[in-house]
Scaffold this motif. Structure first.
Motif, mmCIF file in Angstrom:
data_model
loop_
_atom_site.group_PDB
_atom_site.id
_atom_site.type_symbol
_atom_site.label_atom_id
_atom_site.label_comp_id
_atom_site.label_asym_id
_atom_site.label_seq_id
_atom_site.Cartn_x
_atom_site.Cartn_y
_atom_site.Cartn_z
ATOM 1 N N ARG A 222 34.702 28.696 34.436
ATOM 2 C CA ARG A 222 33.995 29.425 35.486
ATOM 3 C C ARG A 222 34.045 30.912 35.179
ATOM 4 N N LEU A 223 32.940 31.607 35.449
ATOM 5 C CA LEU A 223 32.887 33.064 35.346
ATOM 6 C C LEU A 223 32.626 33.629 36.733
ATOM 7 N N THR A 224 33.354 34.688 37.080
ATOM 8 C CA THR A 224 33.229 35.282 38.406
ATOM 9 C C THR A 224 32.821 36.747 38.297
ATOM 10 N N TRP A 225 31.646 37.060 38.844
ATOM 11 C CA TRP A 225 31.169 38.448 38.870
ATOM 12 C C TRP A 225 31.731 39.138 40.112
ATOM 13 N N TYR A 226 32.047 40.424 39.946
ATOM 14 C CA TYR A 226 32.636 41.197 41.038
ATOM 15 C C TYR A 226 31.704 42.324 41.479
ATOM 16 N N ASN A 227 31.786 42.648 42.746
ATOM 17 C CA ASN A 227 31.175 43.887 43.222
ATOM 18 C C ASN A 227 31.928 45.058 42.596
ATOM 19 N N VAL A 228 31.261 46.193 42.475
ATOM 20 C CA VAL A 228 31.835 47.348 41.774
ATOM 21 C C VAL A 228 31.672 48.603 42.617
ATOM 22 N N GLU A 229 32.740 49.369 42.699
ATOM 23 C CA GLU A 229 32.700 50.699 43.315
ATOM 24 C C GLU A 229 33.390 51.678 42.380
ATOM 25 N N ASN A 230 32.715 52.805 42.123
ATOM 26 C CA ASN A 230 33.252 53.820 41.206
ATOM 27 C C ASN A 230 33.608 53.200 39.856
ATOM 28 N N ASN A 231 32.735 52.275 39.399
ATOM 29 C CA ASN A 231 32.896 51.600 38.109
ATOM 30 C C ASN A 231 34.191 50.804 38.001
ATOM 31 N N GLN A 232 34.679 50.297 39.146
ATOM 32 C CA GLN A 232 35.860 49.435 39.177
ATOM 33 C C GLN A 232 35.549 48.189 40.002
ATOM 34 N N PRO A 233 36.078 47.017 39.588
ATOM 35 C CA PRO A 233 35.822 45.798 40.355
ATOM 36 C C PRO A 233 36.516 45.845 41.709
ATOM 37 N N THR A 234 35.879 45.247 42.738
ATOM 38 C CA THR A 234 36.454 45.272 44.079
ATOM 39 C C THR A 234 36.604 43.848 44.624
ATOM 40 N N THR A 235 35.497 43.237 45.032
ATOM 41 C CA THR A 235 35.536 41.907 45.642
ATOM 42 C C THR A 235 34.586 40.965 44.911
ATOM 43 N N VAL A 236 34.804 39.665 45.086
ATOM 44 C CA VAL A 236 33.978 38.655 44.419
ATOM 45 C C VAL A 236 32.539 38.736 44.903
ATOM 46 N N ARG A 237 31.600 38.715 43.950
ATOM 47 C CA ARG A 237 30.182 38.711 44.275
ATOM 48 C C ARG A 237 29.599 37.303 44.168
ATOM 49 N N ASN A 238 29.776 36.675 43.029
ATOM 50 C CA ASN A 238 29.290 35.308 42.817
ATOM 51 C C ASN A 238 29.946 34.745 41.561
ATOM 52 N N ASP A 239 29.822 33.447 41.382
ATOM 53 C CA ASP A 239 30.358 32.859 40.158
ATOM 54 C C ASP A 239 29.430 31.783 39.629
ATOM 55 N N LYS A 240 29.681 31.388 38.388
ATOM 56 C CA LYS A 240 28.915 30.326 37.730
ATOM 57 C C LYS A 240 29.901 29.376 37.057
ATOM 58 N N SER A 241 29.641 28.071 37.218
ATOM 59 C CA SER A 241 30.480 27.053 36.604
ATOM 60 C C SER A 241 29.797 26.492 35.363
ATOM 61 N N PHE A 242 30.610 25.967 34.446
ATOM 62 C CA PHE A 242 30.110 25.415 33.188
ATOM 63 C C PHE A 242 30.674 24.015 33.010
ATOM 64 N N THR A 243 29.789 23.039 32.862
ATOM 65 C CA THR A 243 30.188 21.648 32.743
ATOM 66 C C THR A 243 29.569 21.025 31.496
ATOM 67 N N ASN A 244 30.010 19.802 31.188
ATOM 68 C CA ASN A 244 29.452 19.036 30.064
ATOM 69 C C ASN A 244 29.399 19.872 28.783
ATOM 70 N N VAL A 245 30.497 20.559 28.508
ATOM 71 C CA VAL A 245 30.545 21.448 27.348
ATOM 72 C C VAL A 245 30.772 20.618 26.080
ATOM 73 N N VAL A 246 29.934 20.865 25.082
ATOM 74 C CA VAL A 246 30.052 20.195 23.784
ATOM 75 C C VAL A 246 30.139 21.266 22.708
ATOM 76 N N LEU A 247 31.165 21.189 21.877
ATOM 77 C CA LEU A 247 31.362 22.123 20.768
ATOM 78 C C LEU A 247 31.612 21.278 19.532
#
Length: 267
Positions: A222-247
């Protein structure tokens, strides 16, 4: 945002001190006139430790195909990428985006109009997902920077910049922040210059804290994007999950990424 490995004895001379802050450029290469290749090379100690914590860059280089699914309320988005030449295809409910090594193409499956920019998007999520290993690519300059301090924890930082001619947006900048106790990647901050073609002062942040092991390599769950203030992360904005990964070490072949007859080449 394309990335593959570079012989840093040609580009940079680092001091033997692990904490050195400033790289010295020995020779600048215009990569728009060079053929990039994937070969073993030497990296700074801190980025090497990060690669090792995720399974090792040599193991990554043995792999030829990465496939993952991103579930969403608009339907699954399935991305398949050739890891050696970065040809790719993204299958969506109403569209398919591909890159055949020469052109980005868009195929509409119905009357719904794609509302994004295929040339910007075709390798975007692959690039974020394939961290930290894409930071072993050609044309990269590494530099230690000030750490990120977040919720009482300190994460050392490594700034990533590119030589002239590398990818669509060589002015893009990234900072990888890592957990000093485990050497695992913890954060990525980045700027976007695709549209402006100029360096940006606006930084975005992604948190990397949820991992899955696939074929011996540690990749994001999972990747989680954060809200940003003064170029610093603050609170969670949204995330994306990754499934069925094949390498896998198997290659899909060029035909898998070829532009269909009813697709449009994106200029």
């Amino acid at each position: 945002m394309k990335l593959a490995s570079l012989l840093f004895s040609v580009l940079l001379v680092f001091t033997s001190c692990k904490d050195a802050k400033t790289p010295e450029t020995v020779k600048s290469i215009d990569y728009s006139k060079e053929t990039l290749d994937v070969t073993t090379s030497t990296y700074p100690e801190n980025i090497t430790n990060i690669f090792d914590a995720h399974g090792g860059v040599d193991s990554w280089r043995k792999m030829k195909t990465l496939k993952f699914t991103m579930p969403s309320d608009k339907g699954n988005e399935i991305t398949t990428t050739d890891l050696h030449n970065r040809n790719s295809i993204i299958e969506m409910q109403n569209h398919t985006i591909g890159y055949d090594g020469e052109v980005v193409w868009l195929q509409n499956k119905g009357k719904t109009v794609y509302d994004g920019n295929p040339k910007f998007y075709y390798n975007l999520m692959f690039y974020f997902y394939a961290m930290p290993f894409v930071l072993a690519d050609d044309g990269i300059i590494y530099e230690d920077v000030e750490p990120l301090r977040f919720e009482g924890k300190v994460y050392p930082g490594i700034k990533i910049a590119y030589e002239s001619g590398v990818g669509e947006s060589p002015e893009d900048e990234y900072v990888l922040y890592y957990d000093p106790a485990t050497n695992e990647m913890a954060w990525l901050s980045y700027t976007v210059t695709f549209f402006s073609k100029e360096k940006s002062k606006k930084w975005s942040y992604i948190n990397y804290s949820d991992w899955q092991t696939v074929n011996g390599l540690k990749l994001p769950k999972r990747l989680t994007w954060y809200n940003v203030e003064n170029n610093q992360p603050t609170t969670v904005r949204n995330d994306k999950s990754f499934t069925n990964v094949v390498l896998t070490e198997d290659s899909k072949g060029a035909a898998s990424f070829a532009m269909p007859e009813n697709a449009e080449a994106i200029k």
